[in-house]
Structures are given as structure tokens and as C-alpha cells.
Write a protein that holds these residues in place. Structure first.
Motif, PDB file in Angstrom:
ATOM      1  N   GLY A 180       0.810  -1.219   0.000  1.00 39.14           N
ATOM      2  CA  GLY A 180       0.000   0.000   0.000  1.00 39.14           C
ATOM      3  C   GLY A 180       0.837   1.260   0.000  1.00 39.14           C
ATOM      4  N   LEU A 181       1.935   1.238   0.753  1.00 43.16           N
ATOM      5  CA  LEU A 181       2.814   2.413   0.773  1.00 43.16           C
ATOM      6  C   LEU A 181       3.384   2.702  -0.611  1.00 43.16           C
ATOM      7  N   PHE A 182       3.848   1.676  -1.287  1.00 44.03           N
ATOM      8  CA  PHE A 182       4.413   1.872  -2.616  1.00 44.03           C
ATOM      9  C   PHE A 182       3.342   2.251  -3.631  1.00 44.03           C
ATOM     10  N   ALA A 183       2.165   1.660  -3.515  1.00 44.99           N
ATOM     11  CA  ALA A 183       1.081   1.952  -4.459  1.00 44.99           C
ATOM     12  C   ALA A 183       0.552   3.371  -4.280  1.00 44.99           C
ATOM     13  N   SER A 184       0.667   3.921  -3.071  1.00 40.35           N
ATOM     14  CA  SER A 184       0.137   5.258  -2.801  1.00 40.35           C
ATOM     15  C   SER A 184       0.890   6.349  -3.549  1.00 40.35           C
ATOM     16  N   GLY A 185       2.156   6.088  -3.846  1.00 37.08           N
ATOM     17  CA  GLY A 185       2.971   7.112  -4.502  1.00 37.08           C
ATOM     18  C   GLY A 185       3.380   8.236  -3.567  1.00 37.08           C
ATOM     19  N   ASN A 186       3.157   8.059  -2.268  1.00 35.46           N
ATOM     20  CA  ASN A 186       3.464   9.112  -1.300  1.00 35.46           C
ATOM     21  C   ASN A 186       4.775   8.898  -0.559  1.00 35.46           C
ATOM     22  N   LEU A 187       5.642   8.049  -1.074  1.00 36.11           N
ATOM     23  CA  LEU A 187       6.926   7.827  -0.421  1.00 36.11           C
ATOM     24  C   LEU A 187       7.824   9.039  -0.643  1.00 36.11           C
ATOM     25  N   GLN A 188       8.623   9.311   0.356  1.00 40.73           N
ATOM     26  CA  GLN A 188       9.562  10.423   0.280  1.00 40.73           C
ATOM     27  C   GLN A 188      10.953   9.893  -0.044  1.00 40.73           C
ATOM     28  N   ALA A 189      11.745  10.709  -0.695  1.00 42.01           N
ATOM     29  CA  ALA A 189      13.115  10.302  -1.038  1.00 42.01           C
ATOM     30  C   ALA A 189      13.924  10.006   0.213  1.00 42.01           C
ATOM     31  N   THR A 190      13.518  10.569   1.330  1.00 38.98           N
ATOM     32  CA  THR A 190      14.252  10.359   2.585  1.00 38.98           C
ATOM     33  C   THR A 190      13.821   9.090   3.315  1.00 38.98           C
ATOM     34  N   ASP A 191      12.756   8.436   2.845  1.00 40.35           N
ATOM     35  CA  ASP A 191      12.310   7.188   3.473  1.00 40.35           C
ATOM     36  C   ASP A 191      13.314   6.086   3.159  1.00 40.35           C
ATOM     37  N   ALA A 207      13.386   2.005   7.488  1.00 41.96           N
ATOM     38  CA  ALA A 207      12.286   2.725   8.139  1.00 41.96           C
ATOM     39  C   ALA A 207      10.935   2.242   7.615  1.00 41.96           C
ATOM     40  N   LEU A 208      10.843   2.006   6.318  1.00 41.14           N
ATOM     41  CA  LEU A 208       9.597   1.519   5.743  1.00 41.14           C
ATOM     42  C   LEU A 208       9.249   0.132   6.289  1.00 41.14           C
ATOM     43  N   ALA A 209      10.244  -0.741   6.370  1.00 41.45           N
ATOM     44  CA  ALA A 209      10.015  -2.087   6.896  1.00 41.45           C
ATOM     45  C   ALA A 209       9.600  -2.017   8.362  1.00 41.45           C
ATOM     46  N   ARG A 210      10.271  -1.192   9.144  1.00 40.33           N
ATOM     47  CA  ARG A 210       9.925  -1.035  10.568  1.00 40.33           C
ATOM     48  C   ARG A 210       8.494  -0.540  10.703  1.00 40.33           C
TER      49      ARG A 210
END
Length: 76
Positions: free
Chosen positions: A43-54, A58-61
Motif C-alpha cells: 500500500g505504501l508503494f502503491a500510494s505514490g506518497n513515499l519520500q526520497a528520505t524514506d 524505516a519503511l520495513a519497521r
């Protein structure tokens, strides 16, 4: 500390196939916690709202934090 992993995501019973081979249900594959975390990451990847700093870490956590909350909600 044993973390609640929700048990197997896709439980199966032991069975014997047409060739007479027995398949043991003790090999269950991914846990429900892993399945929930995978869906969160999807869902995080599909949202397109990831930041370059992520970072990947951190995403896995964060995915497992949400998965743990989902497991806790199932207990209520």
C-alpha cells in the motif's frame, strides 16, 4: 519475548496427495504478521506518497508497527 505473529497466514492441514505423498502441516510458510506487513508495504508503494528520505529500513519497521497494531486489533 515472544511476539504475537498471528500464526500461519494460510494454514493447511496435513494431507496425502494422489501419489500417496504425505504433506506435513508443520511447514506453514509466512505468518499473518508477515502477510499484514507485506500488505502495508504494498500500500505504501502503491500510494505514490513515499519520500526520497524514506529508507528501506524505516519503511520495513513502519510496516511491522502497523502489522502489530492490526494483530492487536484482532484481539479486541
Amino acid at each position: 519475548m515472544n511476539k504475537n505473529d498471528g500464526g500461519p497466514a494460510f494454514p493447511v492441514s496435513s494431507y496425502v496427495n494422489a501419489l500417496g505423498q504425505t504433506f506435513d502441516s508443520s511447514v506453514q510458510g509466512m505468518t499473518l504478521r508477515d502477510y499484514f506487513a507485506a500488505k502495508v508495504i504494498q500500500g505504501l508503494f502503491a500510494s505514490g506518497n513515499l519520500q526520497a528520505t524514506d529508507t528501506d529500513e524505516a519503511l520495513a519497521r513502519d510496516a511491522y508497527i502497523v502489522a502489530d497494531a492490526m494483530l492487536k486489533a484482532r484481539e479486541a
